[in-house]
Design a protein around this motif. Sequence first.
Motif, short mmCIF file in Angstrom:
data_model
loop_
_atom_site.label_atom_id
_atom_site.label_comp_id
_atom_site.label_asym_id
_atom_site.label_seq_id
_atom_site.Cartn_x
_atom_site.Cartn_y
_atom_site.Cartn_z
N LEU A 180 44.45 17.07 -6.50
CA LEU A 180 45.22 16.85 -5.29
C LEU A 180 46.69 16.64 -5.63
CD1 LEU A 180 42.70 14.40 -3.59
CD2 LEU A 180 42.90 16.87 -3.22
N GLY A 181 47.56 16.65 -4.63
CA GLY A 181 48.97 16.37 -4.87
C GLY A 181 49.89 17.56 -4.77
N GLY A 182 49.32 18.78 -4.70
CA GLY A 182 50.14 19.96 -4.52
C GLY A 182 51.05 20.28 -5.69
N CYS B 5 57.79 18.18 -9.04
CA CYS B 5 58.62 16.98 -9.12
C CYS B 5 58.19 16.04 -10.25
CB CYS B 5 58.55 16.19 -7.81
SG CYS B 5 58.55 17.16 -6.31
N ILE B 6 56.92 15.70 -10.31
CA ILE B 6 56.47 14.65 -11.23
C ILE B 6 56.50 15.08 -12.69
CG2 ILE B 6 54.57 13.12 -11.83
CD1 ILE B 6 56.16 12.43 -9.23
N VAL C 229 50.87 12.85 -14.60
CA VAL C 229 50.36 13.71 -13.52
C VAL C 229 48.93 13.30 -13.15
CG1 VAL C 229 49.62 16.06 -12.96
CG2 VAL C 229 51.85 15.67 -14.02
N LYS C 230 48.09 13.12 -14.15
CA LYS C 230 46.69 12.78 -13.89
C LYS C 230 46.56 11.46 -13.15
CE LYS C 230 42.20 12.32 -16.17
NZ LYS C 230 41.48 12.34 -17.47
N MET D 190 63.42 22.44 1.30
CA MET D 190 62.09 22.38 0.67
C MET D 190 62.06 21.19 -0.27
SD MET D 190 61.12 26.37 -0.01
CE MET D 190 60.73 27.46 1.36
N LEU D 191 61.84 20.02 0.31
CA LEU D 191 61.84 18.77 -0.44
C LEU D 191 60.54 18.01 -0.16
CD1 LEU D 191 65.50 17.66 0.34
CD2 LEU D 191 64.66 18.61 -1.82
#
Length: 471
Positions: free
Chosen positions: A41-43, A50-51, A95-96, A323-324
């Motif tokens: 999840l999270g796109g 970003c991350i 990320v995980k 697109m943010l």
Amino acid sequence: MADEYDLVVIGAGPGGYTAAIRAAQLKMKVACVEKRAGKALGGTCLNVGCIPSKALLDSSEHYEAALHKLARHGVKVSGVQLDLPTMLARKDKVVKELTGGVAFLFKKYGVTPVYGAAKLLKGNAVEVAGEDGKTTTLKAKNVLLATGSESVELPFLKYDGKHVVSSTEALNFSPVPKHLIVVGGGYIGLELGSVWKRLGAKVTVVEFLPRILAISDGEVAAEVFKLLKQQGMEFHLETKVTGAAIKGDTVTVTAQAKDGKELKFEGDRVLVAVGRRPFTAGLGLDEAGVTYDPKTRQIPVDESFRTNVPGVYAIGDLIAGPMLAHKASEEGVVFAERLAGMKPHINYDAIPSVIYIWPEVASVGKTEEQVKETGKPYKVGRFKFAATGRAKAMDEQDGFVKVIADEKTDRVLGVHILGPRASDLIAECVTVMEYHGSAEDIARCTHGHPTLSEAVGEAARMAYAGMPLNS
């Protein structure tokens, strides 16, 4: 029989998962469909945007500091070595943890995750094709499209996933490229270019336009250009890339300069970062009758995010606006609350943007160029970080704060910050603009001393009073 929900969200990125969670908090029965492999999840933001990019930016900043900055603070370090596998593994761990956090919130609030590729059907039904080949149909009173965006691929510079790549693959180069050629001088190219430059790559940026950061304030963009050149990045502006040839592990990029001169750049990796576009492939917009712009792929919506099809909504990168991730998240919250009968709003004039190079760039509101176009009289206050005690103590003196205000009313029209931790400093200005505040309002707020925020106060004082106190 199809499963029935109050809301089915297609896409579990910052807009989609936020909308799903908020709707569930408001007692709706919600399902959220995500097609990313591995049930992550999270796109794009959390997984490959970003991350992870910020994790690498922070890690590479530490490496850069150990090599070049700590000695000036009296900290002598010898034998500094790059452990790229550990750096990449740390990025993956971040990320995980965050994607796992979204899964935890879904479970906490009762959002049903559904994994597979979603296709919109007529009658507000959603068909989901799972990785196992099985198809599930979800019936919903309302469907929210939140599928985000994808990197734009140039027809003459196709991705091969190794030598010519998008921002996704550029998060995992190993080893560090000898020469990274970045096509596009926007924030994505400059951020990832900064990462690999710090880690030892030669970085060449090729930009079609006469300046980098085309939508940023011109004065800020010019200073960024100067600082990045000082850091060792090479730039070729007003240069059109025409193609590339791969031989072994070498990529030869061909381009044409403004004067017509043919140029060649040889490197081992090419990052194409020329923008993003809404991701709509396979979504079934045509079959469901959803109107969209065939050129931009954007879906027109009203202030409540309704498309032309009753019960079908869209937010985030699929609709107009920057697109943010945080823009999409706010839209997700407002969408869910309006669906529940509440009356929230979004002030699109007060959405900040941040570029995580160093020094950082953050802005909110109009650029000076945009204000000039309105024809209204305005005033500008500028203050350099070099004149603040905190920046001197940190040895981070590059950059400035720029406050633009209406000449007659003093209302803040825009704030642009180039400097250390600009990403955090911009929040004060967003708040003031949200409440239609003035430059004097910012200046009369007491800013702690010594802090970087004093530069914001002084720039605001310069805008409303014509002179700062400390310069």
